[in-house]
Write an enzyme that holds these catalytic residues in place. Structure first.
Site, PDB file in Angstrom:
ATOM      1  N   LYS A 202     -12.450  18.222 -10.737  1.00 49.63           N
ATOM      2  CA  LYS A 202     -13.194  18.030  -9.614  1.00 49.63           C
ATOM      3  C   LYS A 202     -13.767  18.298  -8.706  1.00 49.63           C
ATOM      4  CE  LYS A 202     -17.122  14.055  -9.672  1.00 49.63           C
ATOM      5  NZ  LYS A 202     -17.361  12.686  -9.955  1.00 49.63           N
TER       6      LYS A 202
ATOM      7  N   SER B 258     -19.863   8.038 -13.651  1.00 51.47           N
ATOM      8  CA  SER B 258     -19.329   9.138 -14.079  1.00 51.47           C
ATOM      9  C   SER B 258     -18.832   9.913 -14.335  1.00 51.47           C
ATOM     10  CB  SER B 258     -19.684  10.107 -11.889  1.00 51.47           C
ATOM     11  OG  SER B 258     -20.851  10.136 -11.211  1.00 51.47           O
TER      12      SER B 258
ATOM     13  N   SER C 106     -22.427  12.315 -12.803  1.00 47.71           N
ATOM     14  CA  SER C 106     -21.484  13.309 -11.246  1.00 47.71           C
ATOM     15  C   SER C 106     -20.993  14.342 -11.615  1.00 47.71           C
ATOM     16  CB  SER C 106     -21.335  12.534 -10.362  1.00 47.71           C
ATOM     17  OG  SER C 106     -20.018  12.190 -10.440  1.00 47.71           O
TER      18      SER C 106
HETATM   19  N1  GLN Z   1     -25.119   7.610 -11.393  1.00 48.51           N
HETATM   20  C1  GLN Z   1     -24.851   7.142 -10.604  1.00 48.51           C
HETATM   21  C2  GLN Z   1     -25.287   7.406  -8.929  1.00 48.51           C
HETATM   22  O1  GLN Z   1     -25.643   8.112  -9.269  1.00 48.51           O
HETATM   23  C3  GLN Z   1     -22.929   6.911 -10.809  1.00 48.51           C
HETATM   24  C4  GLN Z   1     -22.252   8.488  -9.375  1.00 48.51           C
HETATM   25  C5  GLN Z   1     -20.921   8.024  -9.835  1.00 48.51           C
HETATM   26  O2  GLN Z   1     -20.802   7.700 -10.245  1.00 48.51           O
HETATM   27  N2  GLN Z   1     -20.500   8.753  -8.869  1.00 48.51           N
HETATM   28  O3  GLN Z   1     -24.986   6.675  -8.416  1.00 48.51           O
END
Ligand code: GLN
Length: 492
Positions: free
Chosen positions: A78, A182, A158
């Site tokens: 990532k 995410s 994400s």
């Molecule tokens: N969807 C969540 C957010 O937008 C989690 C994102 C994440 O875990 N990095 O904050």
């Protein structure tokens, strides 16, 4: 060579050890698969030369009888992990062509153990999002499509590039990070396995920070065994991260005994949320039946503060983000945009560098931390966070782990929720609790919905008990016998 990309990570290790194929052949097959899948937009940087060089070094080690735990396994990273000499962007324009002179601890441990680097994966900008639509490099496409329908679906976020790459068989495993879901949500949207370890299990050093008290790195793979193998390399104490836990890392594969007899599994009644499609509830019921049949004891439990988790998360996470992102000012960090005065330079730099969602988080975060609102929002959220964590402590007096859905829906269509931040935030309803409480949680593919899309179940465990989480996940994986896979429509 397509057969080599179909292997699990574990089977690839066996094949390499048996000299059925070389690391070079394995790397070449994956490099080709990556190059042929550009439509998915899963990668932001491909490193084929590095992959082949790593693979040759791996073959040489193996020939000397010095094979390492992940020797010759092609992985992708990532683009939130700093990689030495390879551009690292967090999918944000503000990082420009930032090329770290150092390697994140987690990735350095993967290379230490012999893994092969395929490239950097797309993500939501600064890991803020649930659909991979906030990336400065454009959205990632989910390799899955609804039966008889060519509409593009999101891979979740994400870690959307990671999920798509693993599901499309472009790599044998990928790193993800999970601040509010995410790893688990994109894993569920793409029919793969993802585990967010206990907070402190993996070092955060060298990972671009989003919300430091919630961020955790973890593996995304096609099987639970593969996640266990990868996690062993990723985890471990790191003096460079003061929140990393000084505990020995077990061989997680030893936990995969297939035996859950006598384990007590909690079913939180507050996770039966109105408006969640019936097929999610049915999948959950199915999971309960599988674990019962395997000899586990099912108990209804209560996590009374569940309904407060999303609001709490969406105060704590933006607050920490606004503070972490203050460093991108064009002076300390960030691609500078010129201005006539210092404030104008700051404004132009941040205005041009951050996308809409990141700006929204910074505004919310700055607001909840500002004098006058700090007590009403941030401090209150911290208190509720303690109550949420306490709910789990109480529950774990009765049960060994908790079973829940991973997401409130299957993958949705691109563009479907991007105009409505609140609808997007609701994706995290089942996942943020584990981050707020710092607990390990795994998503495992458990079935297909009526439109042929994967759905995942979630197992949440006690702090530092990834072993039980993986053990239960492994039993669900076996019972579900999830063999469906997307067809290769993206291949050019
Ligand atoms: N969807 C969540 C957010 O937008 C989690 C994102 C994440 O875990 N990095 O904050």
């Amino acid at each position: 060579m397509s057969a080599l990309t179909d292997l699990s990570l574990a089977d690839a290790l066996t094949g390499l050890a048996a000299k059925d194929f070389s690391a070079r052949e394995l790397a070449t097959a994956h490099v080709e698969a990556v190059a042929a899948a550009s439509t998915l937009n899963a990668f932001v940087v491909e490193t084929p030369e590095r992959a082949l060089a790593d693979a040759e070094a791996s073959d040489a080690r193996r020939a000397r009888g010095e094979a390492l735990p992940l020797d010759g396994i092609p992985l992708a990273i990532k683009d939130l992990f700093c990689t030495k000499g390879i551009r690292t962007t967090a999918a944000s324009r503000i990082l420009g062509d930032f090329t770290p002179t150092y390697e994140s601890t987690v990735t350095s441990q993967l290379w230490r153990d012999g893994a092969v680097m395929l490239g950097k994966l797309n993500l939501d900008e600064f890991a803020m999002g649930s659909s991979n639509e906030t990336s400065a490099f454009g959205p990632v496409k989910n390799p899955w499509r609804r039966t008889g329908d060519t509409a593009v679906l999101v891979p979740g976020g994400s870690s959307g590039g990671s999920a798509a790459a693993v599901a499309a068989r472009l790599c044998l495993g990928a790193t993800g990070t999970d601040t509010g879901g995410s790893i688990r949500q994109p894993a569920a949207f793409t029919g793969i396995v993802g585990i967010k370890p206990t907070y402190g299990r993996c070092s955060r050093w060298g990972i671009v920070a989003f919300a430091s008290s919630l961020d955790q790195a973890g593996p995304m793979t096609r099987t639970v065994t593969d996640a266990a193998l990868m996690l062993r390399s990723m985890a471990g104490h790191d003096p460079k991260d003061s929140t990393s836990a000084n505990r020995a890392v077990p061989d997680y594969t030893k936990a995969l005994t297939g035996d859950v007899r006598g384990l007590k599994i909690g079913i939180p009644k507050e996770y039966r949320i109105e408006g969640v499609p019936a097929e999610i509830g049915r999948l959950w019921e199915q999971g309960i039946e599988w674990l019962k049949a395997a000899g586990a004891e099912i108990r209804e439990i209560s996590l009374p503060h569940t309904s407060q988790s999303l609001p709490t998360y969406y105060i704590v996470a933006p607050a920490e983000a606004s503070s972490n992102l203050a460093r991108y000012d064009g002076v300390r960090f960030g691609a500078r945009q010129p201005g006539r005065t210092l404030p104008e330079m700051y404004e132009k730099t941040r205005g041009a560098g951050f996308g809409r969602e990141v700006r929204r988080r910074i505004l919310i975060g700055t607001y909840v931390l500002s004098a006058g609102y700090y007590d009403a929002y941030y401090l209150k959220a911290q208190k509720v966070r303690s109550l949420i964590a306490r709910d789990f402590t109480e529950a774990y007096k009765e049960v060994d782990a908790i079973l829940a859905p991973a997401t409130p829906s299957a993958a949705f269509a691109a563009g479907e929720k991007s105009a409505d931040p609140l609808a997007m935030y609701l994706n995290d309803v089942f996942t943020v609790t584990a981050n707020l409480a710092g607990l390990p949680a795994l998503a495992v593919p458990a079935g297909l919905n009526s439109q042929g899309l994967p759905l995942g179940l979630q197992v949440i465990g006690r702090a530092f008990d990834e072993e039980t989480v993986l053990r239960i996940g492994h039993v669900i994986e076996k019972a579900a016998a999830f063999t469906a896979r997307p067809d290769n429509w993206w291949r050019v």
